[in-house]
Motif scaffolding. Structure first.
Motif, PDB file in Angstrom:
ATOM      1  N   PRO A   4     -19.348  75.785  53.832  1.00  0.00           N
ATOM      2  CA  PRO A   4     -20.652  75.185  54.163  1.00  0.00           C
ATOM      3  C   PRO A   4     -21.396  74.655  52.937  1.00  0.00           C
ATOM      4  N   GLU A   5     -21.056  75.165  51.738  1.00  0.00           N
ATOM      5  CA  GLU A   5     -21.740  74.738  50.513  1.00  0.00           C
ATOM      6  C   GLU A   5     -21.094  73.515  49.877  1.00  0.00           C
ATOM      7  N   SER A   6     -19.897  73.129  50.353  1.00  0.00           N
ATOM      8  CA  SER A   6     -19.199  71.987  49.759  1.00  0.00           C
ATOM      9  C   SER A   6     -20.021  70.712  49.933  1.00  0.00           C
ATOM     10  N   LYS A   7     -19.913  69.805  48.931  1.00  0.00           N
ATOM     11  CA  LYS A   7     -20.659  68.558  48.971  1.00  0.00           C
ATOM     12  C   LYS A   7     -19.891  67.480  49.750  1.00  0.00           C
ATOM     13  N   VAL A   8     -20.644  66.720  50.539  1.00  0.00           N
ATOM     14  CA  VAL A   8     -20.090  65.573  51.250  1.00  0.00           C
ATOM     15  C   VAL A   8     -21.029  64.392  51.030  1.00  0.00           C
ATOM     16  N   TYR A  45     -32.985  59.783  61.410  1.00  0.00           N
ATOM     17  CA  TYR A  45     -32.263  60.657  60.471  1.00  0.00           C
ATOM     18  C   TYR A  45     -33.074  60.749  59.170  1.00  0.00           C
ATOM     19  N   PRO A  46     -33.323  61.966  58.635  1.00  0.00           N
ATOM     20  CA  PRO A  46     -34.192  62.115  57.453  1.00  0.00           C
ATOM     21  C   PRO A  46     -33.552  61.540  56.185  1.00  0.00           C
ATOM     22  N   ALA A  47     -34.301  60.738  55.481  1.00  0.00           N
ATOM     23  CA  ALA A  47     -33.804  60.143  54.229  1.00  0.00           C
ATOM     24  C   ALA A  47     -33.470  61.219  53.198  1.00  0.00           C
ATOM     25  N   SER A  48     -34.156  62.354  53.279  1.00  0.00           N
ATOM     26  CA  SER A  48     -33.927  63.431  52.312  1.00  0.00           C
ATOM     27  C   SER A  48     -32.537  64.050  52.432  1.00  0.00           C
ATOM     28  N   SER A  49     -31.862  63.791  53.566  1.00  0.00           N
ATOM     29  CA  SER A  49     -30.520  64.361  53.749  1.00  0.00           C
ATOM     30  C   SER A  49     -29.438  63.295  53.623  1.00  0.00           C
ATOM     31  N   LEU A  50     -29.762  62.142  52.987  1.00  0.00           N
ATOM     32  CA  LEU A  50     -28.768  61.125  52.672  1.00  0.00           C
ATOM     33  C   LEU A  50     -28.192  61.380  51.285  1.00  0.00           C
ATOM     34  N   GLY A  51     -27.084  60.724  50.976  1.00  0.00           N
ATOM     35  CA  GLY A  51     -26.448  60.872  49.673  1.00  0.00           C
ATOM     36  C   GLY A  51     -25.533  62.074  49.631  1.00  0.00           C
ATOM     37  N   SER A  52     -25.458  62.734  48.493  1.00  0.00           N
ATOM     38  CA  SER A  52     -24.592  63.900  48.319  1.00  0.00           C
ATOM     39  C   SER A  52     -25.330  65.131  48.846  1.00  0.00           C
ATOM     40  N   THR A  59     -24.838  69.086  51.197  1.00  0.00           N
ATOM     41  CA  THR A  59     -23.870  70.124  51.571  1.00  0.00           C
ATOM     42  C   THR A  59     -23.339  69.846  52.977  1.00  0.00           C
ATOM     43  N   LEU A  60     -22.158  70.373  53.228  1.00  0.00           N
ATOM     44  CA  LEU A  60     -21.586  70.251  54.577  1.00  0.00           C
ATOM     45  C   LEU A  60     -22.546  70.863  55.595  1.00  0.00           C
ATOM     46  N   ARG A  61     -23.192  71.971  55.209  1.00  0.00           N
ATOM     47  CA  ARG A  61     -24.151  72.616  56.112  1.00  0.00           C
ATOM     48  C   ARG A  61     -25.290  71.665  56.458  1.00  0.00           C
ATOM     49  N   ASP A  62     -25.824  70.958  55.447  1.00  0.00           N
ATOM     50  CA  ASP A  62     -26.937  70.041  55.667  1.00  0.00           C
ATOM     51  C   ASP A  62     -26.489  68.847  56.516  1.00  0.00           C
ATOM     52  N   ALA A  63     -25.305  68.324  56.226  1.00  0.00           N
ATOM     53  CA  ALA A  63     -24.780  67.200  57.014  1.00  0.00           C
ATOM     54  C   ALA A  63     -24.591  67.607  58.472  1.00  0.00           C
ATOM     55  N   PHE A  64     -24.151  68.848  58.690  1.00  0.00           N
ATOM     56  CA  PHE A  64     -23.956  69.379  60.044  1.00  0.00           C
ATOM     57  C   PHE A  64     -25.309  69.597  60.720  1.00  0.00           C
ATOM     58  N   ALA A  65     -26.266  70.174  59.970  1.00  0.00           N
ATOM     59  CA  ALA A  65     -27.575  70.509  60.547  1.00  0.00           C
ATOM     60  C   ALA A  65     -28.321  69.270  61.004  1.00  0.00           C
TER      61      ALA A  65
END
Length: 662
Positions: free
Chosen positions: A408-412, A431-438, A440-446
């Motif tokens: 879950p901590e890996s970067k995507v 979709y929140p701009a704050s969760s764009l770019g690099s 975590t997998l957890r954040d991309a999933f959330a």
């Protein structure tokens, strides 16, 4: 002298030949006559059999009158060893009738009187049935047993006998009133087609009660006074196997009602007027178990015996020849929770499009609720629906990625848009701009970053997606379910844009609400969930392996089990460690993602995943709205066919369900 031995042999041969001719008493002819009679009786047609003392046509009419009550059954008849006495042959006839599930066997004796070189049969009704006299026929009465109940969790009755009233016109009560006018008024009162009902009443006999409708006794709005105000109007109390309400789990359970004329005709004698038969759902699949077997009595009685004469006679003038003891229907035990099923239906009551809520217990696989909303128009969307799952399928993606070494901590990488083979993919509106770019997998999933998961396509093959899906209990057979269902379909091969679409639960990936709940439940359990609905599927010979069903294109029709169940077997089962990582990310959807509205649900922490899947050719396209959640030992999937975003459409329905479920 040398010719004497030869001459002696010739003389001996002549003497023996003469002796044999003298002993030819016609036995062979009598045996042929017996075989002809046995074959004719078996066909219930003795019109070509010669009789002594009876014209063949009259004998045939009497035979058919004797056996008419047993139609459409016909006996197997075999002739036995012949006995000859002074030109009269006696032959046993061995009968075997199939009566329901039993066999009625008996033996009679037929006599044949030699007339020249012929052996006509001596007419005697006792040749048909032992001790049957002239003027007697057979009667058969069959009594249906009580239909078995359908039970829910804890053996709580879901379908049981409940009071009803049959409302209609009783023609003997019409008096001088006009039948058509009375029928029209009755039809208008109870809400059936006036013209059709009036025609039915007029076509019925003068002593008939013609039912217009059957109403539940509890809560009916048509009163006895309104019915009685119509000439011939009558309400006859009865009981029928019914669910708690008219709509309760109807698409899943089916219905049970009196067999129609068409069903009776197609049953090949298995059904009779007044029998109750299941239509659709579990009622139809397990009809043999629920219906039981009839009690049957075959009697000999005087032809033309009226009901009044029988009632006045004491003792009963009929003789019992054969009896079959009936067997009551065996209850069908299911895992459905009465309260949760009703709750799910209440939550969906105001949803316009086709919709579903499925809840199951991950620890056991027990299906607790499988509700299809009113917009499903009677189709079992909950278990048979086949829809693109959208982003809830990222649970499967994530398992495949974890198996490739990610955590879950890996970067995507989550860009705003992504183009694959000329097709542009983007994230959902808002979709929140704050969760764009690099991230975590957890954040991309959330936050359900489509582009991040599509970016992972080169590291996750389609075969790995398929394997991860089956590891979570999706797109595999469900041998313990005991009901028709679609368990999902995930292709093992896909390339280019189709593989990219699979990463966000589109393309050719399909799930049902049931399989979506199984997927979420496997995360909660830490092992694949095998769903179970029917606990005693083999009690009546139904096929418990009937787990696949047709596409929702037939919505509104009674579904039948598909001949093509999922052929895949489970991949490497999801492990407890893998499931813990998935549960961590599902919890993040609530704590930091766009399902924060579930944080206030009381009790165990909720983990969830939303999903929105585009379908159709509209611009902008319509979308399926999904959300799945785990809450303690409960896994739930909510689906709305044409529902906008999963978070904003299905999410509130899920919150209402989980909060009330407690």
């Amino acid at each position: 002298m040398g010719n004497l031995p030869k001459l002696s042999l010739v003389l001996i041969g002549l003497i023996l030949g003469a002796s044999l001719v003298g002993c030819d008493d016609g036995r062979a002819g009598a045996q042929d006559a017996a075989k002809q009679l046995a074959s004719a009786v078996a066909a219930l047609d003795v019109g070509s059999v010669p009789f002594d003392g009876k014209e063949s046509g009259a004998a045939n009419e009497q035979l058919n009158a004797v056996f008419k009550a047993l139609e459409p059954a016909k006996p197997a008849v075999q002739s036995g060893e012949l006995t000859l006495d002074s030109g009269t042959a006696t032959v046993p006839l061995n009968y075997s009738w199939k009566i329901g599930s039993e066999e009625w066997k008996y033996t009679t004796f037929a006599q044949f009187k030699k007339s020249g070189d012929k052996w006509p049969t001596v007419w005697n009704p006792a040749t048909l049935v032992p001790e049957l006299a002239d003027g007697e026929i057979l009667s058969m009465s069959a009594e249906s047993p009580q239909r078995g109940a359908i039970l829910g969790a804890g053996d709580v009755p879901l379908v049981s006998y409940r009071p009803v009233v049959n409302v209609g016109i009783d023609k003997p009560l019409l008096g001088a009133a006009d039948a058509a006018d009375a029928a029209t008024r009755m039809a208008q009162l109870v809400g059936v087609d006036p013209a059709a009902y009036a025609q039915q009443v007029e076509a019925s006999g003068p002593q008939a009660f013609v039912a217009a409708i059957t109403l539940r006794a509890d809560g009916r709005t048509v009163t006895d006074e309104q019915i009685a105000a119509i000439p011939g109007g009558r309400a006859i109390p009865d009981s029928l196997p019914l669910a708690p309400t008219r709509t309760f789990a109807r698409a899943l359970l089916g219905t049970a009602a009196a067999a129609s004329a068409e069903q009776i005709e197609k049953s090949d004698g298995a059904l009779k007027p007044g029998d109750t038969i299941g239509t659709g759902g579990l009622q139809q699949q397990y009809d043999a178990q629920l219906r039981g077997t009839d009690s049957t009595v075959i009697r000999a009685q005087k032809a033309g015996l009226t009901a009044e004469e029988l009632k006045a006679a004491s003792p009963d003038p009929r003789r019992i020849l054969f009896q079959v003891q009936g067997k009551p229907g065996t209850p069908l035990q299911t895992t459905l929770d009465l309260n949760l099923q009703q709750l799910a239906e209440d939550v969906l009551a105001k949803v316009g499009p086709a919709s579903a809520i499925v809840a199951l217990r991950p620890s056991t696989g027990a299906v607790l609720a499988a509700a299809s909303g009113p917009g499903s128009n009677g189709y079992n969307t909950a278990m048979l629906g086949q829809y693109a799952p959208g982003s809830i399928f990222k649970i499967v993606d994530s398992l495949a990625m974890i198996r490739n070494g990610m955590t879950p901590e890996s970067k995507v990488d989550c860009p705003a848009t992504l183009t694959v083979d000329g097709r542009t993919f983007k994230n959902a509106e808002g979709y929140p701009a704050s969760s764009l770019g690099s991230v975590t997998l957890r954040d991309a999933f959330a936050h359900s970053c489509n582009t991040a998961f599509i970016n992972a396509r080169d590291g996750v093959s389609q075969a790995q997606l398929e394997s991860a899906a089956t590891s979570l209990g999706v797109a595999v057979e469900a041998p313990a379910l005991g009901a028709a269902a679609f368990l999902g379909s995930v292709p093992g091969e896909a390339e280019g844009t189709e593989h990219a679409a699979s990463m966000i639960g589109q393309g050719k990936v399909l799930l049902s609400p049931l399989s979506a709940a199984v997927m979420a439940g496997s995360v909660a359990k830490g092992a694949p969930v095998s769903p179970q609905l029917v606990l005693n599927p083999n009690a009546g010979g139904a096929d418990p392996a009937a787990t696949s069903a047709p596409s929702p294109a037939a919505a509104g029709a009674t579904p039948t089990v598909s001949a093509e169940p999922p052929a895949k077997t489970s991949g490497t089962p999801v492990t407890a460690a893998e499931a813990a990582s998935l549960a961590d990310m599902m919890r993040a959807v609530v704590t930091s993602g766009h399902a924060g509205f579930l944080a206030s649900v009381p009790g165990a922490p909720v983990g969830a995943k939303t999903g929105t899947a585009e379908f159709g050719k509209d611009d902008p396209p319509k979308t399926h709205a999904w959300i799945v959640a785990v809450h303690g030992d409960l896994a739930v999937a909510v689906f709305v066919e044409d529902g906008g975003l999963g978070a904003t459409t299905s999410g509130p329905l899920l919150k209402e369900f989980l909060t009330a479920a407690g």
